[in-house]
Design a protein around this motif. Sequence first.
Motif, PDB file in Angstrom:
ATOM      1  N   ASN A  31     -37.356  50.059  52.031  1.00 17.20           N
ATOM      2  CA  ASN A  31     -38.660  50.320  52.658  1.00 17.20           C
ATOM      3  C   ASN A  31     -38.568  50.394  54.176  1.00 17.20           C
ATOM      4  OD1 ASN A  31     -39.941  50.159  50.077  1.00 17.20           O
ATOM      5  ND2 ASN A  31     -39.901  47.922  50.220  1.00 17.20           N
ATOM      6  N   GLY A  32     -37.541  51.101  54.635  1.00 12.73           N
ATOM      7  CA  GLY A  32     -37.387  51.290  56.072  1.00 12.73           C
ATOM      8  C   GLY A  32     -36.723  50.145  56.806  1.00 12.73           C
ATOM      9  N   GLU A  33     -36.330  49.082  56.077  1.00 11.98           N
ATOM     10  CA  GLU A  33     -35.732  47.915  56.741  1.00 11.98           C
ATOM     11  C   GLU A  33     -34.407  48.248  57.417  1.00 11.98           C
ATOM     12  OE1 GLU A  33     -37.093  44.073  54.066  1.00 11.98           O
ATOM     13  OE2 GLU A  33     -35.451  45.322  53.332  1.00 11.98           O
ATOM     14  N   ALA A  34     -33.678  49.225  56.873  1.00 12.56           N
ATOM     15  CA  ALA A  34     -32.351  49.527  57.410  1.00 12.56           C
ATOM     16  C   ALA A  34     -32.421  50.086  58.818  1.00 12.56           C
ATOM     17  CB  ALA A  34     -31.608  50.491  56.490  1.00 12.56           C
ATOM     18  N   THR A  35     -33.485  50.819  59.150  1.00 18.42           N
ATOM     19  CA  THR A  35     -33.554  51.448  60.475  1.00 18.42           C
ATOM     20  C   THR A  35     -33.548  50.416  61.597  1.00 18.42           C
ATOM     21  OG1 THR A  35     -34.604  53.476  59.700  1.00 18.42           O
ATOM     22  CG2 THR A  35     -34.985  52.855  61.998  1.00 18.42           C
ATOM     23  N   PRO A  36     -34.482  49.454  61.629  1.00 14.43           N
ATOM     24  CA  PRO A  36     -34.429  48.465  62.720  1.00 14.43           C
ATOM     25  C   PRO A  36     -33.203  47.568  62.648  1.00 14.43           C
ATOM     26  CG  PRO A  36     -36.130  47.876  61.130  1.00 14.43           C
ATOM     27  CD  PRO A  36     -35.677  49.256  60.779  1.00 14.43           C
ATOM     28  N   VAL A  38     -30.085  48.390  61.610  1.00 14.53           N
ATOM     29  CA  VAL A  38     -28.943  49.115  62.160  1.00 14.53           C
ATOM     30  C   VAL A  38     -29.082  49.261  63.675  1.00 14.53           C
ATOM     31  CG1 VAL A  38     -27.789  51.367  62.214  1.00 14.53           C
ATOM     32  CG2 VAL A  38     -28.384  50.318  60.021  1.00 14.53           C
ATOM     33  N   ALA A  39     -30.275  49.604  64.128  1.00 18.70           N
ATOM     34  CA  ALA A  39     -30.484  49.745  65.573  1.00 18.70           C
ATOM     35  C   ALA A  39     -30.217  48.425  66.293  1.00 18.70           C
ATOM     36  CB  ALA A  39     -31.911  50.231  65.843  1.00 18.70           C
ATOM     37  N   ALA A  40     -30.715  47.319  65.720  1.00 17.05           N
ATOM     38  CA  ALA A  40     -30.509  46.004  66.346  1.00 17.05           C
ATOM     39  C   ALA A  40     -29.036  45.635  66.362  1.00 17.05           C
ATOM     40  CB  ALA A  40     -31.310  44.948  65.600  1.00 17.05           C
ATOM     41  N   ALA A  41     -28.342  45.930  65.263  1.00 18.25           N
ATOM     42  CA  ALA A  41     -26.915  45.600  65.198  1.00 18.25           C
ATOM     43  C   ALA A  41     -26.135  46.343  66.266  1.00 18.25           C
ATOM     44  CB  ALA A  41     -26.367  45.933  63.809  1.00 18.25           C
ATOM     45  N   ILE A  42     -26.363  47.645  66.382  1.00 18.56           N
ATOM     46  CA  ILE A  42     -25.629  48.435  67.378  1.00 18.56           C
ATOM     47  C   ILE A  42     -25.970  47.964  68.791  1.00 18.56           C
ATOM     48  CG2 ILE A  42     -25.351  50.756  68.339  1.00 18.56           C
ATOM     49  CD1 ILE A  42     -25.840  51.839  65.475  1.00 18.56           C
ATOM     50  N   LYS A  43     -27.247  47.686  69.039  1.00 15.37           N
ATOM     51  CA  LYS A  43     -27.671  47.197  70.360  1.00 15.37           C
ATOM     52  C   LYS A  43     -26.975  45.889  70.709  1.00 15.37           C
ATOM     53  CE  LYS A  43     -31.667  45.196  70.725  1.00 15.37           C
ATOM     54  NZ  LYS A  43     -33.136  44.948  70.762  1.00 15.37           N
ATOM     55  N   ASN A  44     -26.686  45.071  69.677  1.00 11.04           N
ATOM     56  CA  ASN A  44     -26.071  43.760  69.904  1.00 11.04           C
ATOM     57  C   ASN A  44     -24.561  43.757  69.699  1.00 11.04           C
ATOM     58  OD1 ASN A  44     -28.271  41.639  70.473  1.00 11.04           O
ATOM     59  ND2 ASN A  44     -29.157  42.854  68.796  1.00 11.04           N
ATOM     60  N   GLY A  45     -23.955  44.932  69.759  1.00  5.35           N
ATOM     61  CA  GLY A  45     -22.503  44.997  69.819  1.00  5.35           C
ATOM     62  C   GLY A  45     -21.786  45.375  68.548  1.00  5.35           C
ATOM     63  N   GLU A  66     -29.219  56.578  65.351  1.00  3.28           N
ATOM     64  CA  GLU A  66     -29.723  57.342  66.498  1.00  3.28           C
ATOM     65  C   GLU A  66     -30.394  56.430  67.506  1.00  3.28           C
ATOM     66  OE1 GLU A  66     -32.169  60.128  64.451  1.00  3.28           O
ATOM     67  OE2 GLU A  66     -30.509  61.494  63.964  1.00  3.28           O
ATOM     68  N   GLN A  67     -31.215  55.499  67.020  1.00  2.65           N
ATOM     69  CA  GLN A  67     -31.882  54.568  67.926  1.00  2.65           C
ATOM     70  C   GLN A  67     -30.888  53.622  68.587  1.00  2.65           C
ATOM     71  OE1 GLN A  67     -35.006  52.544  65.770  1.00  2.65           O
ATOM     72  NE2 GLN A  67     -36.139  54.439  65.342  1.00  2.65           N
ATOM     73  N   GLY A  68     -29.934  53.121  67.800  1.00  2.00           N
ATOM     74  CA  GLY A  68     -28.952  52.184  68.339  1.00  2.00           C
ATOM     75  C   GLY A  68     -28.067  52.817  69.390  1.00  2.00           C
ATOM     76  N   HIS A 240     -32.902  41.035  59.809  1.00  2.56           N
ATOM     77  CA  HIS A 240     -33.603  40.301  60.859  1.00  2.56           C
ATOM     78  C   HIS A 240     -32.720  40.223  62.103  1.00  2.56           C
ATOM     79  CE1 HIS A 240     -36.515  39.218  57.808  1.00  2.56           C
ATOM     80  NE2 HIS A 240     -35.540  38.743  57.057  1.00  2.56           N
ATOM     81  N   GLU A 241     -33.241  40.667  63.234  1.00  3.08           N
ATOM     82  CA  GLU A 241     -32.405  40.765  64.427  1.00  3.08           C
ATOM     83  C   GLU A 241     -31.802  39.421  64.823  1.00  3.08           C
ATOM     84  OE1 GLU A 241     -32.249  42.741  68.891  1.00  3.08           O
ATOM     85  OE2 GLU A 241     -34.173  42.646  67.835  1.00  3.08           O
TER      86      GLU A 241
END
Length: 287
Positions: A31-36, A38-45, A66-68, A240-241
């Motif tokens: 339900n769209g959980e993967a998008t935030p 994945v973005a949070a993971a990439i942002k955090n290294g 793309e967001q990350g 969860h970030e």
Amino acid sequence: MSEDFTITSTVTLNNGVEMERFGLGVWQAENGEATPAVAAAIKNGYRLIDTAKAYGNEADVRTGIEQGIAEAGISREDLFITTKLANPDHGYDSTLANFEGSLERLGLDYVDLYLIHWPVTGKYKDTWKAMEKIYDQGLAKAIGVCNFNQETMEDLLTDANIVPAVDQIELHPLLQQPDMVQYADDHNIHLEAWSPLGGGKVLNNPVIGQIAAKYGKSAAQILIRWSLQMGFTVIPKSVHEQRIIENAQVFDFALSKEDMDLIATLDEHYRTSYWLTSFDWYTGDAK
């Protein structure tokens, strides 16, 4: 083996490709959980992202990538993206067609690792021939398998031109699979641990809890660190970030030999996933 890891530490696969030792898994991210996530993971290294067609979230992973990338100021080439062939898609022509579908959903020109998700009986050899073609065309930087044991791996290798670079299997302190670990080492096949946190029974194991208290870490962090020191690539899942950040806080300590030896005594062949009890490993069908 060195115990000095970072979030971007890599292992050299049997074809020379460098694969990260730590990443994010997105199984059951719905339900769209993967998008935030994945973005949070990439942002955090994080640099390794593991998905699969069967998870139904490749398109969400694309948006997260793309967001990350935008938030982290990196390029696609800095990431290691894995996806997998679903059980109904086995067979030579079907594998080629479904791989193209995964690329389209992920919005990528290539993946870093393409895996057979399960060894479907009577089909995985033809499937592997298609995987080899995908690799030869440069569309996957490495190819491998998931959930292959010694028997299925030996059978695959009788006709394979390329030895799988990776076997992704369930690994955690209550399911250590020492025979498969030795087999993979003997054949230069890198092991990747799925379900590394092992669910409640593993996270709540009293010995793991005692070790966690000793190091001032969570049980999850001890389990991730154990996988790293065992030589595996490890892909804990979270959406969860804050938990994604905490899962990566495992590079400032090392488990002692005594504690690694103690964890080695915990193996009880415990499989965490309830659905494996009603799943045929070899046919890919429900029992």
